[in-house]
Design an enzyme around this catalytic site. Structure first.
Site, mmCIF file in Angstrom:
data_model
loop_
_atom_site.group_PDB
_atom_site.id
_atom_site.type_symbol
_atom_site.label_atom_id
_atom_site.label_comp_id
_atom_site.label_asym_id
_atom_site.label_seq_id
_atom_site.Cartn_x
_atom_site.Cartn_y
_atom_site.Cartn_z
ATOM 1 N N ASN A 104 0.857 -1.186 0.000
ATOM 2 C CA ASN A 104 0.000 0.000 0.000
ATOM 3 C C ASN A 104 0.893 1.236 0.000
ATOM 4 O O ASN A 104 1.635 1.462 0.955
ATOM 5 C CB ASN A 104 -0.891 -0.035 1.251
ATOM 6 N N LYS A 139 0.051 4.283 0.291
ATOM 7 C CA LYS A 139 -0.468 5.378 1.122
ATOM 8 C C LYS A 139 -0.236 6.728 0.433
ATOM 9 O O LYS A 139 -0.343 6.811 -0.800
ATOM 10 C CB LYS A 139 0.143 5.323 2.530
ATOM 11 N N HIS A 144 -9.925 0.546 4.285
ATOM 12 C CA HIS A 144 -8.638 0.628 4.972
ATOM 13 C C HIS A 144 -8.800 1.438 6.255
ATOM 14 O O HIS A 144 -9.637 2.334 6.335
ATOM 15 C CB HIS A 144 -7.594 1.286 4.060
ATOM 16 N N GLU A 189 -5.964 -6.017 10.344
ATOM 17 C CA GLU A 189 -4.874 -5.163 10.835
ATOM 18 C C GLU A 189 -5.277 -4.534 12.162
ATOM 19 O O GLU A 189 -6.042 -3.580 12.184
ATOM 20 C CB GLU A 189 -4.598 -4.010 9.859
ATOM 21 N N GLY A 208 2.673 -3.546 11.073
ATOM 22 C CA GLY A 208 3.989 -3.778 11.658
ATOM 23 C C GLY A 208 4.862 -4.782 10.916
ATOM 24 O O GLY A 208 5.970 -5.088 11.354
#
Lengths: 226, 226, 226, 226
Positions: B13, B15, B97, B145, B185
């Site tokens: 991703n 972002k 997301h 997540e 993470g």
């Protein structure tokens, strides 16, 4: 070449019509470019986010973002970052379109960041008071569009001329360097002529051109009486 | 070639980091493509909206949208239309997301429309209950997540293995054809190996690779123990 | 007395009609209380936020919130805090009403916090898949309302009986302790009878009663065939 | 008695603190009423939506809404309707608080509807430009609060006096009948004195009083140097 602030200006908002998506978006932008070159009128296009890069590569007229999200670089998955829009070729952006209303604080932020990045800011408004309010934020353009006329086919320049004139007067009083555009129901040369006579420096439009049988002919008509 | 659903899969991703914007986005996608070809591991990239078209033209690995707005064709200025994303080259999309949470009814709509357009749907979730809920909507992937670990550098596969295992079990019970990914993470080969051993079929990640000194080396390490 | 989960149940959503605001809200709640006492049917009312306290003081039937915001105590000016709703007299809350759709993660949060505070949670949904999804979150009730029938006067129990039956089956499969309500277009005793025969344990309704010439008579008719 | 626009004015925003919820809200409002009567200073309270009715019944000082939703009567479940707020006893409303930012068009709508219903409008802003913008909408008050100082304990009247003075000047230039308040970090008599000396006509505050050991004493100190 991308003298986006040259007026009179026509800004064609591609919205999310299928007629202005992908290949259709490219074809439409090419038609805008052709008419701009033939007539000398400044025509800018505002395509969907995922079409912007391709159009900025393929046409030599100003390409604008439809919207920028009030986020800074980092963790903002799914948002439209100003820096990304600029690098993709956006020379300016619509802000607070009636279909993407923004919070007041966010309008202020995007106007300021656009100026810092030398991108042209066009803030959409819906009446005289809101136009005056936006003028205090110092954008390049205020584009007034009475919401009840958007997509109606009834041109604002004829149905509510006092809104256009009143907006020009109110914005001038706050900050004379800001230019006023008008929109809603605009599609013909008479509409555009009336808009300019009321003191605006251009128009913001969409369906009247995008959904026309021949967008190119519709554009030629639109700018024929300037 | 764009067998996006081949697992194990790594979804990167992008972002809205500047390190993954514009030219940097292209460079990063090229690195992903190189590692995918060298190692045979399926690596998909999810760039910002305005970078998607270029990347889908330039790389031969799956390119996904970060987000699709719940709008249909027409008057939705500033929104990301599914049909536009598809034509721009998106072979799938992230949905919900943690940085772009969606309304339940909108998740359902985008999952269904993605399936109708043969685009892969990856719905992000934050715990076991929500993962089970999403399974009833029938996406291709559920990506769990834990929000407190996103961007933390503490890998979910080690800090909360029970969340990954519990999600796999809960999703399987509702609909065994849905694949589970995990994220938050994750950055090393050990993290990814642990993720797969817990029953997930891949990882969703971002900063651990994007902000690495050498994203290519970081990716090579990530997939080294599969 | 406030056995809100006793079924069959009628939940009257006051929405934001002027006919159910302020003094009108109190009068309407009194009519509900009267019919509940006369007939023994469990009738709960969901008034506007600023009417809730007064109604909970004045009537002896369950009073519910229309919505709770996903915020915790502290700096959330203008939001509706769960703890405040409870202290004001709310014995439960609607969640994710079609006029106040919520993000999936927020629905999960409010369902869990309602349970912790012993408040009844009624999550509204719009189709079978979403109802099944919500069942994984463990609310007390799922209230399915096909959006196209809301306020239509066409009762869901007759127009789309398969949605009610399908929701009951899907929810039971996930968690048999969750009760199903249905809504949209319900106003008469026949509508309610049909709703119960399809497996639901009550109805969620609004305009059919609120805008009736005599809400009391309309309520009496509604519960006449149970 | 509820001369809400009498200045200098103190508006105490109850936010969603547990210390200002339910019974605590009532007790706090009583303390405000006591100090107002003893000192003659106009003190208004802005409680949570579900506490507003009770407070307006129990105290004889102005009670304001923290927020009004931009909806009209009808089908808007979960929203706060202006007409309901008024009937519940609100004599005015905060608008666009930093914790409940609103769209520009919605601020305009609520300011106009408040005026039509003879309710006092207090629009919150975050800098001089936005304050000037809001002045064009014609509210009764503009309350400027630099966001970085809210809840900080550092008083705006000392940390950023130029923001208060600049706001007063900018608002006066647009519309001299609009009064300016300031907020953020205000808690003592010195803070308030400084605020008035900078040209504001009162303060908007919250945690400095609500979380004080003795809100009554804190209020007495706050108004001691007027």
């Amino acid at each position: 070449m991308n003298l986006i602030s040259k007026t009179p200006i026509v800004i064609l908002n591609f919205k999310t019509y299928l007629e202005s998506t992908g290949k259709n978006a490219l074809e439409l932008a090419k038609a805008c470019e052709k008419v701009a070159k033939e007539t000398g009128v400044n025509i800018a296009v505002a395509p969907q986010p995922m079409d912007l890069y391709q159009l900025s590569q393929e046409v030599d007229i100003p390409v604008m973002a439809q919207h920028i999200d009030p986020v800074t670089a980092g963790g903002h998955t799914g948002s439209i970052l100003l820096e990304c829009a600029k690098e993709a070729g956006a020379t300016g952006t619509l802000i607070n379109h009636s279909e993407k209303r923004m919070k007041l604080a966010d309008i202020d932020e995007i106007v300021k960041r656009s100026a810092a990045e030398k991108m042209i800011s066009v803030v959409c408004t819906n009446n005289i008071e809101i136009s005056a309010a936006v003028a205090s934020l110092g954008p390049d353009f205020v584009a007034v569009e009475p919401p009840e006329l958007i997509g109606s086919g009834i041109p604002v320049s004829q149905a509510e001329p006092e809104v256009v004139e009143g907006t020009v007067a109110a914005v001038q009083k706050i900050n004379p360097s800001i230019k006023v555009l008008c929109g809603a129901g605009i599609s013909t040369g008479d509409d555009m002529k009336a808009a300019l006579e009321l003191g605006s420096e251009g128009v913001l439009l969409a369906s009247g051109i995008i959904l026309a049988k021949s967008p190119e002919k519709a554009l030629l008509d639109l700018v024929s009486k300037i």
